[in-house]
Write a protein that holds these residues in place. Structure first.
Motif, mmCIF file in Angstrom:
data_model
loop_
_atom_site.group_PDB
_atom_site.id
_atom_site.type_symbol
_atom_site.label_atom_id
_atom_site.label_comp_id
_atom_site.label_asym_id
_atom_site.label_seq_id
_atom_site.Cartn_x
_atom_site.Cartn_y
_atom_site.Cartn_z
ATOM 1 N N GLU A 73 -13.600 9.161 25.638
ATOM 2 C CA GLU A 73 -14.422 9.858 24.637
ATOM 3 C C GLU A 73 -15.292 8.859 23.871
ATOM 4 O O GLU A 73 -16.451 9.136 23.579
ATOM 5 C CB GLU A 73 -13.509 10.635 23.682
ATOM 6 C CG GLU A 73 -14.210 11.657 22.859
ATOM 7 C CD GLU A 73 -14.845 12.769 23.674
ATOM 8 O OE1 GLU A 73 -15.916 13.241 23.250
ATOM 9 O OE2 GLU A 73 -14.301 13.163 24.707
ATOM 10 N N LYS A 76 -18.160 7.660 26.138
ATOM 11 C CA LYS A 76 -18.970 8.739 26.722
ATOM 12 C C LYS A 76 -20.469 8.483 26.591
ATOM 13 O O LYS A 76 -21.235 8.701 27.532
ATOM 14 C CB LYS A 76 -18.612 10.070 26.077
ATOM 15 C CG LYS A 76 -19.301 11.260 26.715
ATOM 16 C CD LYS A 76 -19.015 12.548 25.970
ATOM 17 C CE LYS A 76 -17.620 13.021 26.236
ATOM 18 N NZ LYS A 76 -17.369 14.388 25.736
ATOM 19 N N ARG A 80 -22.964 7.997 29.685
ATOM 20 C CA ARG A 80 -24.080 8.921 29.903
ATOM 21 C C ARG A 80 -25.387 8.149 30.052
ATOM 22 O O ARG A 80 -26.244 8.505 30.862
ATOM 23 C CB ARG A 80 -24.172 9.920 28.748
ATOM 24 C CG ARG A 80 -25.210 10.983 29.009
ATOM 25 C CD ARG A 80 -25.103 12.129 28.035
ATOM 26 N NE ARG A 80 -26.089 13.131 28.397
ATOM 27 C CZ ARG A 80 -26.883 13.738 27.537
ATOM 28 N NH1 ARG A 80 -26.785 13.451 26.255
ATOM 29 N NH2 ARG A 80 -27.760 14.629 27.943
ATOM 30 N N THR A 96 -18.225 15.569 30.569
ATOM 31 C CA THR A 96 -16.960 16.078 30.060
ATOM 32 C C THR A 96 -15.850 15.480 30.928
ATOM 33 O O THR A 96 -15.908 15.577 32.152
ATOM 34 C CB THR A 96 -16.904 17.616 30.155
ATOM 35 O OG1 THR A 96 -18.031 18.151 29.462
ATOM 36 C CG2 THR A 96 -15.628 18.149 29.545
ATOM 37 N N PHE A 97 -14.873 14.863 30.284
ATOM 38 C CA PHE A 97 -13.778 14.232 31.020
ATOM 39 C C PHE A 97 -12.545 15.131 30.971
ATOM 40 O O PHE A 97 -12.143 15.596 29.901
ATOM 41 C CB PHE A 97 -13.455 12.865 30.427
ATOM 42 C CG PHE A 97 -14.558 11.869 30.647
ATOM 43 C CD1 PHE A 97 -14.661 11.194 31.842
ATOM 44 C CD2 PHE A 97 -15.512 11.633 29.671
ATOM 45 C CE1 PHE A 97 -15.670 10.300 32.062
ATOM 46 C CE2 PHE A 97 -16.532 10.740 29.875
ATOM 47 C CZ PHE A 97 -16.624 10.062 31.076
#
Length: 161
Positions: A73, A76, A80, A96-97
């Protein structure tokens, strides 16, 4: 709507980019044992779901999934950016993981199969020493002429009445 083949190709590319970035570029110790297993992209190419597993430090330790999720998170935004630079698409998908449950499910299935094999072995051992409850040969032998009855005849034929 995008082509489903294009979405699959983009998912494969995102999978490779994220796995390489986690392995070589992100220096978070919480991500040391994270493995990217799969990626899926929506048909409009705006959202990507990335599946991951976490291995334990050794065979006896439990993996720290919560720490890995926190590390992913936190990374992220960087991931991205890497995906946007590596794919060259107009809109970089949001990431989204999701923790992948396939290894746990596979382990559970293996345990169930081992239990079924053990039950089958127990039944085979019980069957090995078992004897039939009735006669050894429960089927009646055909009558022969030497038994006092005519060969091929029936004792209760309508001709005797």
């Amino acid at each position: 709507m995008a082509d489903p083949a294009r979405a699959r190709r983009l998912a494969k590319r995102i999978n490779t980019i994220v796995a390489t970035a986690i392995d070589h570029e992100i220096k978070d110790p919480r991500l040391a044992f994270v493995t990217i297993t799969d990626a899926k992209v929506t048909a409009d190419l705006h959202d990507a779901t990335i599946y991951y597993t976490v291995m334990g430090e050794d065979l006896d330790s439990e993996p720290d999934v919560a720490a890995a999720a926190a590390g992913l998170e936190k990374a992220k935004g960087v991931l991205r950016s890497k995906v946007g630079a590596g794919t060259g698409v107009r809109f970089t998908p949001t990431l989204t993981f999701v923790a992948d449950t396939v290894p746990d499910t596979a382990r559970h299935m293996e345990e169930l199969l081992a239990r079924a094999r053990a039950a089958d072995d127990a039944v085979a051992q019980a069957r090995a020493g078992a004897k039939p409850a009735g006669d050894a040969d429960p089927y009646k032998e055909p009558r022969t002429a030497g038994d006092g009855e005519p060969a091929g005849g029936d004792a209760s034929s309508p001709e005797d009445d």
